[in-house]
Design a protein around this motif. Structure first.
Motif, PDB file in Angstrom:
ATOM      1  N   LEU A  16      30.331   2.920 -17.429  1.00 27.73           N
ATOM      2  CA  LEU A  16      29.770   3.755 -18.500  1.00 27.73           C
ATOM      3  C   LEU A  16      30.859   4.184 -19.480  1.00 27.73           C
ATOM      4  CD1 LEU A  16      27.270   6.099 -16.625  1.00 27.73           C
ATOM      5  CD2 LEU A  16      26.716   4.512 -18.463  1.00 27.73           C
ATOM      6  N   ARG A  17      32.026   4.529 -18.964  1.00 27.83           N
ATOM      7  CA  ARG A  17      33.120   4.952 -19.839  1.00 27.83           C
ATOM      8  C   ARG A  17      33.516   3.828 -20.795  1.00 27.83           C
ATOM      9  NH1 ARG A  17      37.453   6.008 -16.516  1.00 27.83           N
ATOM     10  NH2 ARG A  17      38.549   4.183 -17.233  1.00 27.83           N
ATOM     11  N   ARG A  18      33.612   2.604 -20.268  1.00 27.14           N
ATOM     12  CA  ARG A  18      33.968   1.469 -21.133  1.00 27.14           C
ATOM     13  C   ARG A  18      32.913   1.240 -22.210  1.00 27.14           C
ATOM     14  NH1 ARG A  18      36.060  -0.587 -16.237  1.00 27.14           N
ATOM     15  NH2 ARG A  18      34.054  -1.471 -15.667  1.00 27.14           N
ATOM     16  N   GLU A  19      31.654   1.223 -21.794  1.00 23.99           N
ATOM     17  CA  GLU A  19      30.567   0.959 -22.753  1.00 23.99           C
ATOM     18  C   GLU A  19      30.424   2.099 -23.763  1.00 23.99           C
ATOM     19  OE1 GLU A  19      28.648  -1.776 -23.086  1.00 23.99           O
ATOM     20  OE2 GLU A  19      29.730  -2.793 -21.480  1.00 23.99           O
ATOM     21  N   LEU A  20      30.517   3.332 -23.281  1.00 25.57           N
ATOM     22  CA  LEU A  20      30.374   4.474 -24.182  1.00 25.57           C
ATOM     23  C   LEU A  20      31.525   4.575 -25.159  1.00 25.57           C
ATOM     24  CD1 LEU A  20      28.929   7.220 -21.854  1.00 25.57           C
ATOM     25  CD2 LEU A  20      27.901   6.391 -23.964  1.00 25.57           C
ATOM     26  N   ALA A  21      32.710   4.171 -24.744  1.00 27.15           N
ATOM     27  CA  ALA A  21      33.852   4.190 -25.655  1.00 27.15           C
ATOM     28  C   ALA A  21      33.572   3.307 -26.865  1.00 27.15           C
ATOM     29  CB  ALA A  21      35.117   3.732 -24.933  1.00 27.15           C
ATOM     30  N   LEU A  22      32.983   2.149 -26.629  1.00 28.35           N
ATOM     31  CA  LEU A  22      32.634   1.256 -27.739  1.00 28.35           C
ATOM     32  C   LEU A  22      31.539   1.859 -28.620  1.00 28.35           C
ATOM     33  CD1 LEU A  22      32.590  -2.133 -25.781  1.00 28.35           C
ATOM     34  CD2 LEU A  22      34.387  -1.276 -27.302  1.00 28.35           C
ATOM     35  N   LEU A  23      30.520   2.443 -27.978  1.00 27.89           N
ATOM     36  CA  LEU A  23      29.417   3.029 -28.736  1.00 27.89           C
ATOM     37  C   LEU A  23      29.875   4.239 -29.551  1.00 27.89           C
ATOM     38  CD1 LEU A  23      26.561   2.824 -26.076  1.00 27.89           C
ATOM     39  CD2 LEU A  23      26.814   1.434 -28.133  1.00 27.89           C
ATOM     40  N   VAL A  24      30.703   5.085 -28.956  1.00 30.19           N
ATOM     41  CA  VAL A  24      31.183   6.268 -29.669  1.00 30.19           C
ATOM     42  C   VAL A  24      32.079   5.852 -30.828  1.00 30.19           C
ATOM     43  CG1 VAL A  24      32.678   8.295 -29.438  1.00 30.19           C
ATOM     44  CG2 VAL A  24      30.897   7.866 -27.751  1.00 30.19           C
ATOM     45  N   HIS A  25      32.931   4.866 -30.603  1.00 30.41           N
ATOM     46  CA  HIS A  25      33.800   4.377 -31.679  1.00 30.41           C
ATOM     47  C   HIS A  25      32.959   3.859 -32.849  1.00 30.41           C
ATOM     48  CE1 HIS A  25      37.322   2.709 -33.595  1.00 30.41           C
ATOM     49  NE2 HIS A  25      36.713   1.540 -33.680  1.00 30.41           N
ATOM     50  N   SER A  35      37.035  11.791 -35.653  1.00 24.21           N
ATOM     51  CA  SER A  35      37.519  10.841 -34.661  1.00 24.21           C
ATOM     52  C   SER A  35      37.528  11.454 -33.264  1.00 24.21           C
ATOM     53  CB  SER A  35      38.915  10.369 -35.034  1.00 24.21           C
ATOM     54  OG  SER A  35      39.339   9.384 -34.137  1.00 24.21           O
ATOM     55  N   VAL A  36      36.786  10.853 -32.348  1.00 30.26           N
ATOM     56  CA  VAL A  36      36.705  11.314 -30.958  1.00 30.26           C
ATOM     57  C   VAL A  36      36.860  10.118 -30.036  1.00 30.26           C
ATOM     58  CG1 VAL A  36      35.236  13.309 -31.423  1.00 30.26           C
ATOM     59  CG2 VAL A  36      34.189  11.135 -30.911  1.00 30.26           C
ATOM     60  N   SER A  37      37.226  10.395 -28.793  1.00 35.37           N
ATOM     61  CA  SER A  37      37.313   9.331 -27.795  1.00 35.37           C
ATOM     62  C   SER A  37      36.776   9.844 -26.467  1.00 35.37           C
ATOM     63  CB  SER A  37      38.754   8.852 -27.636  1.00 35.37           C
ATOM     64  OG  SER A  37      39.556   9.904 -27.167  1.00 35.37           O
ATOM     65  N   VAL A  38      36.277   8.930 -25.671  1.00 36.95           N
ATOM     66  CA  VAL A  38      35.734   9.260 -24.351  1.00 36.95           C
ATOM     67  C   VAL A  38      36.897   9.299 -23.368  1.00 36.95           C
ATOM     68  CG1 VAL A  38      34.178   8.511 -22.518  1.00 36.95           C
ATOM     69  CG2 VAL A  38      33.542   8.164 -24.906  1.00 36.95           C
ATOM     70  N   SER A  39      37.109  10.450 -22.739  1.00 38.16           N
ATOM     71  CA  SER A  39      38.226  10.575 -21.807  1.00 38.16           C
ATOM     72  C   SER A  39      37.805  10.326 -20.364  1.00 38.16           C
ATOM     73  CB  SER A  39      38.890  11.945 -21.933  1.00 38.16           C
ATOM     74  OG  SER A  39      37.963  12.962 -21.665  1.00 38.16           O
ATOM     75  N   ASP A  40      36.561  10.669 -20.014  1.00 39.61           N
ATOM     76  CA  ASP A  40      36.112  10.466 -18.637  1.00 39.61           C
ATOM     77  C   ASP A  40      34.592  10.529 -18.590  1.00 39.61           C
ATOM     78  OD1 ASP A  40      36.347  10.020 -15.911  1.00 39.61           O
ATOM     79  OD2 ASP A  40      36.620  12.142 -15.414  1.00 39.61           O
ATOM     80  N   VAL A  41      34.033   9.931 -17.540  1.00 38.52           N
ATOM     81  CA  VAL A  41      32.597  10.018 -17.287  1.00 38.52           C
ATOM     82  C   VAL A  41      32.415  10.325 -15.810  1.00 38.52           C
ATOM     83  CG1 VAL A  41      30.393   8.791 -17.287  1.00 38.52           C
ATOM     84  CG2 VAL A  41      32.016   8.389 -19.125  1.00 38.52           C
ATOM     85  N   GLU A  42      31.661  11.386 -15.517  1.00 38.70           N
ATOM     86  CA  GLU A  42      31.341  11.747 -14.142  1.00 38.70           C
ATOM     87  C   GLU A  42      29.853  11.542 -13.923  1.00 38.70           C
ATOM     88  OE1 GLU A  42      32.571  15.793 -13.831  1.00 38.70           O
ATOM     89  OE2 GLU A  42      34.697  15.306 -13.900  1.00 38.70           O
ATOM     90  N   VAL A  43      29.516  10.813 -12.873  1.00 36.86           N
ATOM     91  CA  VAL A  43      28.119  10.498 -12.587  1.00 36.86           C
ATOM     92  C   VAL A  43      27.701  11.217 -11.313  1.00 36.86           C
ATOM     93  CG1 VAL A  43      26.478   8.620 -12.182  1.00 36.86           C
ATOM     94  CG2 VAL A  43      28.454   8.237 -13.642  1.00 36.86           C
ATOM     95  N   THR A  44      26.488  11.784 -11.321  1.00 34.95           N
ATOM     96  CA  THR A  44      25.989  12.439 -10.113  1.00 34.95           C
ATOM     97  C   THR A  44      25.685  11.391  -9.046  1.00 34.95           C
ATOM     98  OG1 THR A  44      23.717  12.387 -10.954  1.00 34.95           O
ATOM     99  CG2 THR A  44      25.011  14.388 -11.378  1.00 34.95           C
ATOM    100  N   ARG A  45      25.599  11.831  -7.786  1.00 32.88           N
ATOM    101  CA  ARG A  45      25.387  10.893  -6.678  1.00 32.88           C
ATOM    102  C   ARG A  45      24.082  10.125  -6.799  1.00 32.88           C
ATOM    103  NH1 ARG A  45      26.306  13.317  -0.965  1.00 32.88           N
ATOM    104  NH2 ARG A  45      25.848  11.150  -0.512  1.00 32.88           N
TER     105      ARG A  45
END
Length: 129
Positions: A16-25, A35-45
């Protein structure tokens, strides 16, 4: 049988972090956002929710960027459902990661303290003579 090093939530979060980084960019470029960047993604169990941590290049414009990203969350989720092979894509919650801002503040304070320390040392040397 060797144990797994990574949980499924970790693997999904990394993807998700990889894909979202592209989408946010792309959103920053297309919508004229700060200008923002995705630093981390935490997913619930249960993989229902994903908290997306975002840092801003200009901290003073972070609220503007966060508002826009929250509005685009549904569109991002739709794009993720097309690009990722998941049965159900988690709902996205965007949160601002202020750790970089805090680190810069600490660094500034340390520099100020270091600049004052030599001046104090010189005064102490004069008194000892």
């Amino acid at each position: 049988m060797p144990s797994r090093d990574f949980k499924r939530t970790d693997r999904v979060g990394a993807e998700l972090r990889r894909e979202l980084a592209l989408l946010v960019h792309a959103a920053v470029r297309d919508h004229g956002l700060p200008s923002v960047s995705v630093s981390d993604v935490e997913v619930t169990r249960d993989l229902d929710w994903a908290t997306v941590w975002v840092t801003a290049l200009q901290p003073e414009r972070s609220t503007e960027a966060m508002k826009a990203l929250k509005e685009l969350a549904v569109e991002f989720r739709r794009e993720l459902s097309r690009s990722m092979r998941l049965r159900r894509v988690p709902e996205l919650r965007f949160k601002y990661d202020d750790s970089v801002d805090k680190g810069e503040r600490i660094e500034t304070l340390l520099r100020q303290d270091a600049a004052r320390a030599p001046a104090a040392d010189e005064k102490g040397d004069d008194e000892q003579e």
